[in-house]
Design an enzyme around this catalytic site. Structure first.
Site, short mmCIF file in Angstrom:
data_model
loop_
_atom_site.label_atom_id
_atom_site.label_comp_id
_atom_site.label_asym_id
_atom_site.label_seq_id
_atom_site.Cartn_x
_atom_site.Cartn_y
_atom_site.Cartn_z
N GLU A 288 0.85 -1.19 0.00
CA GLU A 288 0.00 0.00 0.00
C GLU A 288 0.88 1.24 0.00
O GLU A 288 0.41 2.34 0.27
CB GLU A 288 -0.96 0.00 1.18
CG GLU A 288 -0.32 -0.06 2.55
CD GLU A 288 -1.34 0.05 3.66
OE1 GLU A 288 -2.07 1.05 3.68
OE2 GLU A 288 -1.38 -0.85 4.51
N CYS B 11 -3.37 -3.25 4.42
CA CYS B 11 -2.43 -4.23 4.98
C CYS B 11 -2.83 -5.67 4.66
O CYS B 11 -2.15 -6.61 5.04
CB CYS B 11 -2.33 -4.08 6.50
SG CYS B 11 -1.97 -2.42 7.00
N THR C 261 3.69 4.15 15.53
CA THR C 261 3.30 2.90 14.86
C THR C 261 3.81 2.84 13.41
O THR C 261 3.28 2.09 12.60
CB THR C 261 1.77 2.68 14.89
OG1 THR C 261 1.13 3.69 14.12
CG2 THR C 261 1.22 2.73 16.30
N HIS D 281 -2.28 -9.76 12.29
CA HIS D 281 -1.69 -8.55 11.71
C HIS D 281 -1.32 -7.65 12.90
O HIS D 281 -2.16 -7.41 13.78
CB HIS D 281 -2.70 -7.85 10.80
CG HIS D 281 -2.31 -6.45 10.45
ND1 HIS D 281 -1.08 -6.14 9.90
CD2 HIS D 281 -2.97 -5.26 10.60
CE1 HIS D 281 -1.01 -4.83 9.71
NE2 HIS D 281 -2.13 -4.27 10.13
N ASN E 41 5.40 -1.31 12.18
CA ASN E 41 4.38 -1.82 11.26
C ASN E 41 4.97 -2.06 9.87
O ASN E 41 5.62 -1.18 9.30
CB ASN E 41 3.22 -0.80 11.17
CG ASN E 41 1.98 -1.41 10.55
OD1 ASN E 41 1.98 -2.55 10.08
ND2 ASN E 41 0.90 -0.64 10.54
N SER F 83 -7.19 -1.94 6.41
CA SER F 83 -8.18 -0.88 6.62
C SER F 83 -8.98 -0.62 5.36
O SER F 83 -8.56 -0.94 4.25
CB SER F 83 -7.46 0.41 7.04
OG SER F 83 -6.92 0.23 8.33
#
Ligand code: CAA
Length: 381
Positions: free
Chosen positions: A79, A111, A152, A233, A275, A307
């Site tokens: 992404e 993700c 994050t 995840h 992440n 998301s």
């Protein structure tokens, strides 16, 4: 016929920051970052790295000459791609010196898309059991300096070879996908940093996990006790804990405690890198396989979340000798060096922008096997 993950390899950047230092610089309690969010270190991304160089570095670790002969398709899930038209898989194919008679494509759904890549690869291998498909999950997670998402961030790639008679994880047939149109996290084409409705995104993640899990249970009749571990995840490690506790509630049975211990093992690497977006679930799986109490024949459950939003729960059976088919993540992480918060901020601001051109990057100091040298006439080299 068994089909699944035959090999896995991980790559990240050479540099990291200590999140306690970041907390102090941002005026936050270090415990908020290390306990409240559950992250210790974060990969720092020099301008000479992007999802292509990271993905190629991960893939190079696992492909033998024999694998290359059988490779039918390269799927790059990301992404944080570098081109809205050309697939990053084409660059990867070139960097790895792969045969021209190979299919290359890029997949997107936040993700989640590496999981779609694995399922699509399974279909391709079913049609031609001699073939192999390379699935690469590669991302750079950027929220912006001094934002609540900053802690994050992260970066890295996980490469996986999908084949018949796999050495790591044989996929089981039942999978559950769950999709709804909502705005918890998004990045419009003009933006280099993600927009996020942070608290909402964590609630949606938990809801999607519970929906997928209940449906999977109905379809298979399996219970938690049928699993050796669940891998999640991990946008930050606390997220996995929130989801697992959403399922366990106040259960302190032996099974529940075992699941908590296995979760801790699966979070180890994510704590060090941050992440990986598409790669986070799969780095979590590698962490579980290298640090958890697992053995051949164990069933592992995997929850993938992207998301926007989409979730998928599926499972696989660990294969004998799986340990030998994973890259040495511990060594890779130990080999990095720490940089100051000032240096991280400088590097954060020195990435190739949306409209930058005629730029030669300072790549000589980057020890990675593949580097981005710059851009001319809007072409990366
Ligand atoms: N000691 C220990 N814990 C502390 C603490 C201290 N001194 N101070 C605060 N905490 C705890 C808080 O109690 C809180 O814990 P809980 O979540 O268990 O309640 C935790 O630290 C975080 O504190 P805040 O809620 O105040 O944190 P925040 O407002 O700064 O935002 C965040 C946290 C929402 C995760 C933010 O970092 C964010 O938006 N991140 C990006 C979005 C994201 O990753 N979403 C995940 C789901 S979406 C997804 O999975 C896709 C994807 O990859 C993006």
């Amino acid at each position: 016929m068994k089909i699944g993950i035959d090999k896995m390899a991980f790559a990240t950047t050479d540099e990291y920051i200590d999140l306690r230092e970041l907390a102090r610089k941002r005026g936050d309690e270090p415990d908020k970052y290390t306990i409240g969010i559950g992250q210790d270190r974060q990969a720092v991304v020099p301008a000479s790295q992007d999802i292509v160089t990271l993905g190629a570095s991960a893939a190079e670790k696992l492909l033998t000459d024999d694998d290359k002969k059988h490779l039918s398709t390269i799927i790059v899930a990301t992404e944080s791609g570098i081109d809205n038209s050309k697939a990053s898989a084409i660059y990867v194919k070139h960097l790895l010196g792969l045969d021209d008679f190979v299919r290359t494509v890029e997949l997107k759904e936040a993700c989640y898309s590496a999981t779609a890549g694995i399922q699509f690869a399974k279909g391709l291998v079913t049609m031609d059991p001699q073939s192999a498909v390379l699935v690469i999950a590669s991302d750079i997670a950027r929220y912006g300096l001094e934002t609540s998402g900053e802690v994050t961030q992260g970066a890295g790639a996980v490469a996986m070879l999908i084949t018949a008679n796999p050495h790591v994880l044989a996929l089981e047939d039942t999978t559950v996908s769950y999709t709804k149109d909502l705005m918890d996290f998004w990045r419009p084409l003009y933006a280099t940093e993600a927009h996020v409705d942070g608290k909402y995104s964590t609630n949606v993640y938990i809801e999607f996990f519970l929906q997928c899990w209940q449906r999977y249970r109905q379809l298979t009749g399996r219970q938690l006790a049928d699993f050796a571990a669940l891998a999640f995840h991990l946008p930050f490690t606390k997220m996995g804990k929130k989801a697992l506790e959403g399922l366990l509630q106040d259960d302190h049975s032996l099974i529940a405690e075992k699941m908590r211990e296995q979760l801790t093992a699966s979070q180890k690497y994510c704590r060090e890198v941050g992440n990986l977006y598409t790669g986070s679930l799969y780095l979590g799986l590698m962490s579980l396989l290298q640090n958890g109490q697992v053995k051949a024949g164990d069933r592992i459950g995997l929850f993938s979340y992207g998301s926007g939003a989409e979730g998928e729960f599926y499972s696989g059976i660990l294969q004998a000798g799986f340990e030998k088919y994973l890259s040495n993540v511990k060594a890779e992480l130990a080999d990095r060096h720490q940089v100051s918060i000032e240096e991280y901020e400088r590097q954060f601001n020195s990435q190739l922008g949306m409209n930058s051109d005629d730029i030669k990057l300072d790549w000589e100091k980057d020890p990675a096997p593949f580097v981005l040298k710059g851009q001319k006439n809007y072409k990366r080299f």
